[in-house]
Write a protein that holds these residues in place. Sequence first.
Motif, PDB file in Angstrom:
ATOM      1  N   UNK A  39       0.824  -1.215   0.000  1.00  0.00           N
ATOM      2  CA  UNK A  39       0.000   0.000   0.000  1.00  0.00           C
ATOM      3  C   UNK A  39       0.861   1.271   0.000  1.00  0.00           C
ATOM      4  N   UNK A  40       2.174   1.139   0.213  1.00  0.00           N
ATOM      5  CA  UNK A  40       3.054   2.296   0.062  1.00  0.00           C
ATOM      6  C   UNK A  40       3.072   2.788  -1.383  1.00  0.00           C
ATOM      7  N   UNK A  41       2.758   1.904  -2.307  1.00  0.00           N
ATOM      8  CA  UNK A  41       2.793   2.223  -3.730  1.00  0.00           C
ATOM      9  C   UNK A  41       1.369   2.206  -4.294  1.00  0.00           C
ATOM     10  N   UNK A  42       1.051   1.264  -5.145  1.00  0.00           N
ATOM     11  CA  UNK A  42      -0.274   1.232  -5.780  1.00  0.00           C
ATOM     12  C   UNK A  42      -1.089   0.024  -5.353  1.00  0.00           C
ATOM     13  N   UNK A  43      -0.524  -0.796  -4.458  1.00  0.00           N
ATOM     14  CA  UNK A  43      -1.215  -2.001  -3.976  1.00  0.00           C
ATOM     15  C   UNK A  43      -1.549  -2.951  -5.125  1.00  0.00           C
ATOM     16  N   UNK A  44      -0.626  -3.059  -6.062  1.00  0.00           N
ATOM     17  CA  UNK A  44      -0.866  -3.929  -7.213  1.00  0.00           C
ATOM     18  C   UNK A  44       0.229  -4.984  -7.350  1.00  0.00           C
ATOM     19  N   UNK A  45       0.573  -5.605  -6.236  1.00  0.00           N
ATOM     20  CA  UNK A  45       1.524  -6.706  -6.256  1.00  0.00           C
ATOM     21  C   UNK A  45       2.965  -6.328  -6.002  1.00  0.00           C
ATOM     22  N   UNK A  46       3.198  -5.096  -5.544  1.00  0.00           N
ATOM     23  CA  UNK A  46       4.582  -4.680  -5.293  1.00  0.00           C
ATOM     24  C   UNK A  46       5.265  -5.565  -4.259  1.00  0.00           C
ATOM     25  N   UNK A  47       4.501  -6.115  -3.314  1.00  0.00           N
ATOM     26  CA  UNK A  47       5.091  -6.953  -2.267  1.00  0.00           C
ATOM     27  C   UNK A  47       5.742  -8.216  -2.832  1.00  0.00           C
ATOM     28  N   UNK A  48       5.376  -8.593  -4.060  1.00  0.00           N
ATOM     29  CA  UNK A  48       5.955  -9.791  -4.672  1.00  0.00           C
ATOM     30  C   UNK A  48       7.343  -9.532  -5.266  1.00  0.00           C
ATOM     31  N   UNK A  49       7.787  -8.257  -5.254  1.00  0.00           N
ATOM     32  CA  UNK A  49       9.056  -7.906  -5.889  1.00  0.00           C
ATOM     33  C   UNK A  49      10.012  -7.226  -4.917  1.00  0.00           C
ATOM     34  N   UNK A  50       9.898  -7.549  -3.646  1.00  0.00           N
ATOM     35  CA  UNK A  50      10.730  -6.906  -2.636  1.00  0.00           C
ATOM     36  C   UNK A  50      11.744  -7.854  -2.001  1.00  0.00           C
ATOM     37  N   UNK A  51      12.049  -8.932  -2.694  1.00  0.00           N
ATOM     38  CA  UNK A  51      13.037  -9.874  -2.180  1.00  0.00           C
ATOM     39  C   UNK A  51      14.426  -9.284  -2.039  1.00  0.00           C
ATOM     40  N   UNK A  52      14.698  -8.191  -2.769  1.00  0.00           N
ATOM     41  CA  UNK A  52      16.014  -7.545  -2.678  1.00  0.00           C
ATOM     42  C   UNK A  52      16.280  -6.962  -1.295  1.00  0.00           C
ATOM     43  N   UNK A  53      15.213  -6.733  -0.507  1.00  0.00           N
ATOM     44  CA  UNK A  53      15.416  -6.244   0.855  1.00  0.00           C
ATOM     45  C   UNK A  53      16.143  -7.274   1.723  1.00  0.00           C
ATOM     46  N   UNK A  54      15.996  -8.548   1.402  1.00  0.00           N
ATOM     47  CA  UNK A  54      16.578  -9.629   2.208  1.00  0.00           C
ATOM     48  C   UNK A  54      17.759 -10.323   1.534  1.00  0.00           C
ATOM     49  N   UNK A  55      18.118  -9.884   0.342  1.00  0.00           N
ATOM     50  CA  UNK A  55      19.044 -10.670  -0.456  1.00  0.00           C
ATOM     51  C   UNK A  55      20.473 -10.635   0.076  1.00  0.00           C
ATOM     52  N   UNK A  56      20.844  -9.593   0.815  1.00  0.00           N
ATOM     53  CA  UNK A  56      22.235  -9.503   1.289  1.00  0.00           C
ATOM     54  C   UNK A  56      22.557 -10.658   2.226  1.00  0.00           C
ATOM     55  N   UNK A  57      21.695 -10.876   3.204  1.00  0.00           N
ATOM     56  CA  UNK A  57      21.934 -11.968   4.153  1.00  0.00           C
ATOM     57  C   UNK A  57      21.947 -13.317   3.434  1.00  0.00           C
ATOM     58  N   UNK A  58      21.053 -13.483   2.474  1.00  0.00           N
ATOM     59  CA  UNK A  58      21.000 -14.745   1.730  1.00  0.00           C
ATOM     60  C   UNK A  58      22.301 -14.966   0.960  1.00  0.00           C
ATOM     61  N   UNK A  59      22.848 -13.901   0.370  1.00  0.00           N
ATOM     62  CA  UNK A  59      24.093 -14.044  -0.381  1.00  0.00           C
ATOM     63  C   UNK A  59      25.289 -14.256   0.538  1.00  0.00           C
ATOM     64  N   UNK A  60      25.251 -13.693   1.717  1.00  0.00           N
ATOM     65  CA  UNK A  60      26.337 -13.935   2.666  1.00  0.00           C
ATOM     66  C   UNK A  60      26.424 -15.413   3.031  1.00  0.00           C
ATOM     67  N   UNK A  61      25.284 -16.093   2.993  1.00  0.00           N
ATOM     68  CA  UNK A  61      25.287 -17.529   3.244  1.00  0.00           C
ATOM     69  C   UNK A  61      25.883 -18.319   2.071  1.00  0.00           C
ATOM     70  N   UNK A  62      25.955 -17.678   0.915  1.00  0.00           N
ATOM     71  CA  UNK A  62      26.453 -18.351  -0.285  1.00  0.00           C
ATOM     72  C   UNK A  62      27.922 -18.042  -0.578  1.00  0.00           C
ATOM     73  N   UNK A  63      28.567 -17.263   0.275  1.00  0.00           N
ATOM     74  CA  UNK A  63      29.941 -16.835  -0.009  1.00  0.00           C
ATOM     75  C   UNK A  63      30.877 -18.036  -0.174  1.00  0.00           C
ATOM     76  N   UNK A  64      30.692 -19.051   0.629  1.00  0.00           N
ATOM     77  CA  UNK A  64      31.538 -20.237   0.512  1.00  0.00           C
ATOM     78  C   UNK A  64      31.418 -20.874  -0.865  1.00  0.00           C
ATOM     79  N   UNK A  65      30.201 -20.987  -1.359  1.00  0.00           N
ATOM     80  CA  UNK A  65      29.990 -21.581  -2.681  1.00  0.00           C
ATOM     81  C   UNK A  65      30.574 -20.698  -3.776  1.00  0.00           C
ATOM     82  N   UNK A  66      30.407 -19.382  -3.627  1.00  0.00           N
ATOM     83  CA  UNK A  66      30.938 -18.465  -4.636  1.00  0.00           C
ATOM     84  C   UNK A  66      32.480 -18.571  -4.675  1.00  0.00           C
ATOM     85  N   UNK A  67      33.088 -18.568  -3.493  1.00  0.00           N
ATOM     86  CA  UNK A  67      34.541 -18.625  -3.398  1.00  0.00           C
ATOM     87  C   UNK A  67      35.077 -19.941  -3.953  1.00  0.00           C
ATOM     88  N   UNK A  68      34.395 -21.027  -3.652  1.00  0.00           N
ATOM     89  CA  UNK A  68      34.847 -22.342  -4.124  1.00  0.00           C
ATOM     90  C   UNK A  68      34.800 -22.429  -5.649  1.00  0.00           C
TER      91      UNK A  68
END
Length: 569
Positions: A39-68
């Motif tokens: 509802x901060x925007x137009x309430x037309x599905x924006x919540x389905x595209x906000x995964x980037x808010x959490x992506x840093x922590x998820x990628x930090x978990x993948x650092x070992x795989x990236x490095x390998x």
Amino acid sequence: MTATPISVQPGSLAEAIARTLAQWTAERRVARLWTKDASLWTNSGEDQWLGWLDVIAAQQQEIGARTALAEAVRQDGITDVLLLGMGGSSLGPEVVSRVIEAEAGWPRLHVLDSTDPAQVRRFDEAVDLTTTLVLVASKSGSTLEPNVFLAYFFDRLKKAVGIEQAGRHVVAITDPGSQMQKVAERDGFRAIAFGQPTVGGRFSVLSAFGTVPAALAGVDVTRLLGEAAQMAEACRIEDAATNPGVALGVVIGEAAKAGRDKLTIVASPGIAPLGAWLEQLVAESTGKNGTAVIPVDLEPEGDPSTYGSDRLFVYLRLSDEPDAAQDAFIEALNLAGHPVVRIDVRDTYALGQEFFRWEIATAVAGAVLGINPFDQPDVEASKIKTRVLTDAFEQDGALPIEAPVVLDTDMAIFTDEANVRALGPVATPAEAIAAHLRRVGGGDYVALLAYIDMTADHVAALQEMRAVIRAQSGAATCLGFGPRFLHSTGQAYKGGPNSGVFLQITCDDAQDLEVPGRDFTFGVVKAAQARGDFGVLEERGRRALRVHLGPDVAAGLRVLRAAVEAAYQ
């Protein structure tokens, strides 16, 4: 982490910014952003595209795989990584590789995002495929450009290293379940790195689409993500005025509402490549429903008195390597009363902070403007027209015939009937260009859309034209190379306000290049993309002219520059 320093003269814009910042604080909108409240925007599905808010922590978990993966590739003697992508999947890695100097001994990263046959051939010739890892990045797996790039380079790999080993030289980055995943599994690619379906392409730089190529090129991904995490924490501050991302977004949004919708980026040379990524993030997110923030990147600087009241300047200053001339230019802008946002970037790894700051700012600006910043309806329109044209070529063996408005031995001019009527009587291409540029008015911008090889010489020639147009008309100027801008600023050009005056530049290809397994060539793909792009501009009632050059592009650009200069004499 402190808020972004903002220099805005007292008046209605400063008051509007203060009022909106207070509203965001009082209504706890920062918290609502982090809880993905559509509802901060137009309430037309924006919540389905906000995964980037959490992506840093998820990628930090993948650092070992990236490095390998990166270490294994280096141990195998890989000297070059060739990234095949388009839009958000390629611009982020390109910025990282051009800004952050990796340690010696790591592969060189090359980023191909053009269907121009000369450019494809240059990249092919720049690497030894026997010691090259091809990295194909496509979120959906169905995007035209990465697929034709892959067809070409996988065929080349099979000839260079053999059919059995070709797959070992390819890594795919894609979303789970995509067509690209199926291709990777079928052809035995070395690895598949998965993106997140809730992270759109232009917000994906801190996801696998950015971290995998960065790691392969020897960038310290742990440090880059750590910088991003610091900014993410600062962007949780509920006092909007001291929140570095929210404050920036409010300034951008309110400035655009006040008519200052030409976001002019000035960046220290050491971080100047960031501007290209900012262009696609801001333009594709905000340019729709007749609204847009038009990013202006790498525009030649002028006297402050020549800039109109439609500008908002952002100065990205690299603290450990500032440019004295830029400092003086910004000070002159301040003295002239232009609104300036100054962002001090500590060092090149603080790029991670800027990626996240600007993602927050873009989302917030979209909320201020009352739009959905996460869709891109007009990008899809161009894709559809391109597909129709390539299908027609495969069926008929040729693209539909089109007749020029006027031509001579150097240039041919194309446009639709509405633009022909607006131009008035013209007898030569130079007259048509002059009539077209006379259509530029207050608050307009001029965009050069070049479907040619993106060489340093071609860029320099087009930059000179920008300087002439800005100096003579006072209008903001933009430069985009096709087809890469189609997936970024192209959205704003078609979906934003009718304030753009467009000069599309195409050419005959001196030497075309086959796409293995398809009946069309790279030259046909590029031509179809240019014509599809132009067709949507025409449908949107835009002021658009296409200048077609011969196979000697350098000579054609010299003639075009002379025509642009003559238009103001």
